[in-house]
Design a protein around this motif. Structure first.
Motif, mmCIF file in Angstrom:
data_model
loop_
_atom_site.group_PDB
_atom_site.id
_atom_site.type_symbol
_atom_site.label_atom_id
_atom_site.label_comp_id
_atom_site.label_asym_id
_atom_site.label_seq_id
_atom_site.Cartn_x
_atom_site.Cartn_y
_atom_site.Cartn_z
ATOM 1 N N ILE A 1 61.293 11.559 -5.373
ATOM 2 C CA ILE A 1 60.132 12.445 -5.508
ATOM 3 C C ILE A 1 59.403 12.542 -4.176
ATOM 4 C CG2 ILE A 1 57.890 12.742 -6.656
ATOM 5 C CD1 ILE A 1 59.019 11.256 -9.048
ATOM 6 N N ILE A 2 59.240 11.378 -3.517
ATOM 7 C CA ILE A 2 58.529 11.347 -2.244
ATOM 8 C C ILE A 2 59.270 12.154 -1.186
ATOM 9 C CG2 ILE A 2 57.737 9.830 -0.377
ATOM 10 C CD1 ILE A 2 57.340 7.670 -2.512
ATOM 11 N N LYS A 3 60.608 12.014 -1.155
ATOM 12 C CA LYS A 3 61.410 12.738 -0.157
ATOM 13 C C LYS A 3 61.278 14.249 -0.329
ATOM 14 C CE LYS A 3 64.982 9.269 0.789
ATOM 15 N NZ LYS A 3 66.414 8.929 0.641
ATOM 16 N N GLU A 4 61.163 14.672 -1.577
ATOM 17 C CA GLU A 4 61.129 16.108 -1.847
ATOM 18 C C GLU A 4 59.751 16.719 -1.601
ATOM 19 O OE1 GLU A 4 62.415 16.424 -5.839
ATOM 20 O OE2 GLU A 4 64.496 15.836 -5.427
ATOM 21 N N LEU A 5 58.741 15.880 -1.463
ATOM 22 C CA LEU A 5 57.385 16.399 -1.288
ATOM 23 C C LEU A 5 57.185 16.924 0.129
ATOM 24 C CD1 LEU A 5 55.304 13.645 -3.107
ATOM 25 C CD2 LEU A 5 55.856 15.915 -3.956
ATOM 26 N N PRO A 6 56.598 18.089 0.277
ATOM 27 C CA PRO A 6 56.310 18.592 1.623
ATOM 28 C C PRO A 6 55.167 17.808 2.253
ATOM 29 C CG PRO A 6 55.334 20.033 -0.021
ATOM 30 C CD PRO A 6 56.146 19.008 -0.779
ATOM 31 N N GLU A 7 55.188 17.718 3.559
ATOM 32 C CA GLU A 7 54.094 17.060 4.264
ATOM 33 C C GLU A 7 52.830 17.904 4.114
ATOM 34 O OE1 GLU A 7 53.736 14.232 5.850
ATOM 35 O OE2 GLU A 7 55.761 13.629 5.267
ATOM 36 N N PRO A 8 51.708 17.270 3.774
ATOM 37 C CA PRO A 8 50.470 18.051 3.633
ATOM 38 C C PRO A 8 50.044 18.639 4.965
ATOM 39 C CG PRO A 8 50.011 15.706 3.568
ATOM 40 C CD PRO A 8 51.503 15.836 3.551
ATOM 41 N N GLU A 9 49.523 19.855 4.919
ATOM 42 C CA GLU A 9 49.040 20.504 6.135
ATOM 43 C C GLU A 9 47.737 19.849 6.576
ATOM 44 O OE1 GLU A 9 48.634 24.655 5.723
ATOM 45 O OE2 GLU A 9 50.690 24.993 5.043
ATOM 46 N N ARG B 1 51.418 9.466 -10.148
ATOM 47 C CA ARG B 1 52.144 10.550 -9.476
ATOM 48 C C ARG B 1 51.251 11.287 -8.476
ATOM 49 N NH1 ARG B 1 57.162 12.256 -11.240
ATOM 50 N NH2 ARG B 1 58.023 10.940 -12.872
ATOM 51 N N VAL B 2 49.980 11.439 -8.832
ATOM 52 C CA VAL B 2 49.044 12.061 -7.893
ATOM 53 C C VAL B 2 48.889 11.171 -6.664
ATOM 54 C CG1 VAL B 2 46.628 12.718 -7.548
ATOM 55 C CG2 VAL B 2 47.799 13.354 -9.660
ATOM 56 N N LYS B 3 48.824 9.858 -6.902
ATOM 57 C CA LYS B 3 48.657 8.918 -5.789
ATOM 58 C C LYS B 3 49.878 8.929 -4.869
ATOM 59 C CE LYS B 3 47.000 4.221 -4.895
ATOM 60 N NZ LYS B 3 45.843 4.670 -4.126
ATOM 61 N N ILE B 4 51.070 8.983 -5.451
ATOM 62 C CA ILE B 4 52.289 9.030 -4.651
ATOM 63 C C ILE B 4 52.298 10.269 -3.777
ATOM 64 C CG2 ILE B 4 54.797 9.369 -4.780
ATOM 65 C CD1 ILE B 4 54.765 7.589 -7.264
ATOM 66 N N ARG B 5 51.808 11.367 -4.308
ATOM 67 C CA ARG B 5 51.836 12.627 -3.563
ATOM 68 C C ARG B 5 50.810 12.654 -2.428
ATOM 69 N NH1 ARG B 5 53.888 17.643 -4.635
ATOM 70 N NH2 ARG B 5 52.880 19.363 -3.553
#
Length: 225
Positions: free
Chosen positions: A202-210, A171-175
């Protein structure tokens, strides 16, 4: 100042009984067991030796003698490696499981030392003892020991990871690594595309990292004026 006492035992039953009593002493800060074979390697009698460090002055080994025996204890791996026992493994156990594992190591004539207070066991092999090593690691896992507790997982021990630990890493890797660019097939083996499909929501809901460094637009001439 810390002091030390060294207990000797003829068998593991005496070792375990001593360990139970020592763990009740609030002044004891470490309990290290060295098995008979490694005791001989250090130049001691062929008995089990328990190095007990105390946070008071009640130990009979003090001052320069304390430093001498601390240094001797810390030379275990170096001395064993000189006899070609340089393949070192470790695992952490609950107290009862640790006792079963030490009995197993004795039956297989595998040299070891252990931090009895924490349940951590270090066991050693010759480089050609590959099957013997794998068998010992599997038995440690069977006793619910945490393999490679102090050494990290890496490539050689990833198969001993708990299912929950693997899921957390995935899950950390996916994020953080959606495109699977880093450490491919290192700690977890998986079809990453399949993994992404299962977790697509899960991927769709994750915000793009700054971005770590924000790009600033240069000022125009008008702004400067």
């Amino acid at each position: 100042p810390k002091t030390m006492m060294i207990l000797k035992a003829e068998d593991l039953d005496n070792v375990f009984n001593s360990n139970k009593k020592l763990r009740l002493n609030m002044d004891v800060c470490s309990i290290d067991l060295i098995n008979r074979e490694l005791s001989q390697t250090l130049g001691l009698e062929p008995k089990y030796h328990i190095f007990v460090e105390l946070e008071n002055d009640k130990g009979n080994i003090k001052g320069t003698d304390f430093e001498k025996f601390t240094k001797l204890k810390n030379q275990i791996y170096k001395k064993a490696a000189m006899r070609r026992f340089y393949v070192l493994e470790n695992a952490k156990f609950l107290v009862d499981s640790m006792q079963d594992f030490l009995v197993y190591l004795e039956s297989k004539k595998i040299p070891y030392f252990s931090h009895l207070a924490s349940g951590c066991v270090y066991f050693m092999f010759l480089p050609e003892e590959i099957d013997k090593r794998e068998e010992a690691l599997k038995f440690a896992k069977k006793l619910n020991g945490r393999v490679a507790y102090n050494f990290g997982v890496g490539l050689t021990h990833k198969k001993y990871l708990e299912p929950g630990e693997k899921e957390l890493i995935k899950r950390v890797k996916i994020r953080l690594d959606k495109h699977n660019k880093f450490n491919i097939e290192k700690v977890i083996d998986s079809d990453f595309e399949s993994l992404k499909r299962k977790n697509i929501q899960i991927i769709k809901e994750l915000p793009e990292p700054e971005p770590l460094i924000k790009e600033e637009k240069p000022e125009t001439v008008e702004q400067i004026i």
